[in-house]
Design an enzyme around this catalytic site. Structure first.
Site, PDB file in Angstrom:
ATOM      1  N   HIS A  65       0.833  -1.198   0.000  1.00 43.44           N
ATOM      2  CA  HIS A  65       0.000   0.000   0.000  1.00 43.44           C
ATOM      3  C   HIS A  65       0.870   1.251   0.000  1.00 43.44           C
ATOM      4  CE1 HIS A  65      -3.500  -2.524   1.733  1.00 43.44           C
ATOM      5  NE2 HIS A  65      -3.652  -2.334   0.438  1.00 43.44           N
ATOM      6  N   GLU A  68       1.707   3.388   3.066  1.00 44.08           N
ATOM      7  CA  GLU A  68       2.303   2.625   4.164  1.00 44.08           C
ATOM      8  C   GLU A  68       3.794   2.390   3.895  1.00 44.08           C
ATOM      9  OE1 GLU A  68      -2.012   0.445   4.881  1.00 44.08           O
ATOM     10  OE2 GLU A  68      -0.276  -0.796   4.372  1.00 44.08           O
ATOM     11  N   GLU A 269       0.509  -5.314  11.063  1.00 43.62           N
ATOM     12  CA  GLU A 269       0.112  -3.901  11.009  1.00 43.62           C
ATOM     13  C   GLU A 269       1.010  -3.137  11.982  1.00 43.62           C
ATOM     14  OE1 GLU A 269      -1.922  -2.566   8.949  1.00 43.62           O
ATOM     15  OE2 GLU A 269      -3.234  -4.164   8.231  1.00 43.62           O
TER      16      GLU A 269
HETATM   17 ZN    ZN Z   1      -2.010  -1.954   4.098  1.00 43.09          ZN
END
Ligand code: ZN
Length: 299
Positions: A65, A68, A269
């Site tokens: 992403h 990110e 994450e």
């Molecule tokens: Zn992501």
């Protein structure tokens, strides 16, 4: 370790700086192998770094992403510290990194989505066609802070053949800064490059780095092996991150990996806050993630 770093991780990466750092590492350290596994929509190489000589094949990737991209900084810092430790015989947190090298073959793709990352960290493409395209998708706004997709508005982590149709039904139906799964699975070269690499190398374990939430996702539809729970618990112990087995999400890289290989796959994450997380979060995020990278030697 800090004074021994030759990479530039004081800011989020443009593609050019990322590539320069890869070439510097390659010129400096003999244990570092660099492959090109595909090209982005705009023709940028998608690089794979391979380090190690072990029977255990572990894959790590970052920046699926665009907003990110601090995950690429985390990965590049680890690569630099690991290589430095090998050259000096210094341990990292008490771990002998030669042992790590001989047990684990690491396949690392630090930047899956180079066009998207460069859009955020370097600005609009010079190429007029792509500049118009991204402005159209972004409603003529030049603020790309919420841009997750590749350069033509496809969310690369919604592209994998694991109940892709479920995501298609409930997600945007056209190119979008985020969440559009494409007009079919694996239509985007960046997703396909990771898919092909994974099929060819048949990894024992994969870790996909995202932000944010301090969470370790480790299951998919009950298809994950029992050992995944133990690994997630150890990752949690060393990082402080919370293990979560299931989430209502499909068509992600780790979903597909678990589904097709029935081996441990994880979405990490990193960090806490609002994406894009600032580079000032890197030090803390790196210390948390380093524990997870090192844990792969014993769990
Ligand atoms: Zn992501």
């Amino acid at each position: 370790m800090r004074h021994n770093r030759i990479i530039h991780d004081e800011r989020l990466y443009t593609f050019r700086q990322f590539e320069e750092d890869l070439f510097t590492l390659q010129a400096t350290y003999p244990q570092f192998a660099l492959n090109t596994i595909g090209h982005s929509i705009m023709g940028r190489p998608i690089y794979e770094v391979v380090i190690g000589n072990g029977d255990q094949h572990i894959h790590i990737n970052g920046s699926f992403h665009a907003h990110e991209s601090i995950t690429t900084n985390v990965i590049m810092r680890f690569i630099n510290d690991y290589l430095h430790a090998l050259s000096t015989n210094e341990p990292i947190r008490g771990h002998n990194m030669h042992h790590y090298f001989n047990e684990i073959t690491l396949s690392i793709v630090p930047m899956v989505n180079p066009d998207g990352v460069d859009l955020l960290n370097n600005g609009l493409p010079e190429n007029e066609r792509f500049r118009e395209l991204v402005l159209d998708i972004n409603n003529q706004s030049t603020n790309f802070d919420q841009w997750k997709a590749n350069i033509r508005g496809v969310d690369l982590n919604n592209q994998f053949p694991a109940n892709w149709e479920l995501e298609q039904q409930r997600k945007p139906k056209q190119p979008s800064p985020r969440d559009f799964p494409g007009y079919g699975p694996l239509t985007e070269p960046e997703a396909l490059a990771i898919y092909d690499l994974t099929l060819i190398k048949g990894f024992d374990r994969v870790l996909a780095l995202h932000t944010q939430g301090e969470i370790i996702f480790w299951g998919y539809e009950g298809l994950e092996p029992p050992i995944s729970r133990d690994i997630a618990q150890e990752y949690s112990r060393v990082s402080g991150y919370r293990p979560i087995q299931y989430v209502d999400s499909h068509a992600g890289y780790k979903d597909w990996f678990i589904q097709d290989f029935r081996r441990p796959g994880f979405t990490l994450e990193l960090g806490q806050g609002v994406n894009p997380l600032p580079i000032t979060d890197l030090d803390e995020m790196y210390e948390e993630t380093l524990g997870i990278f090192l844990a792969n030697i014993y769990v």
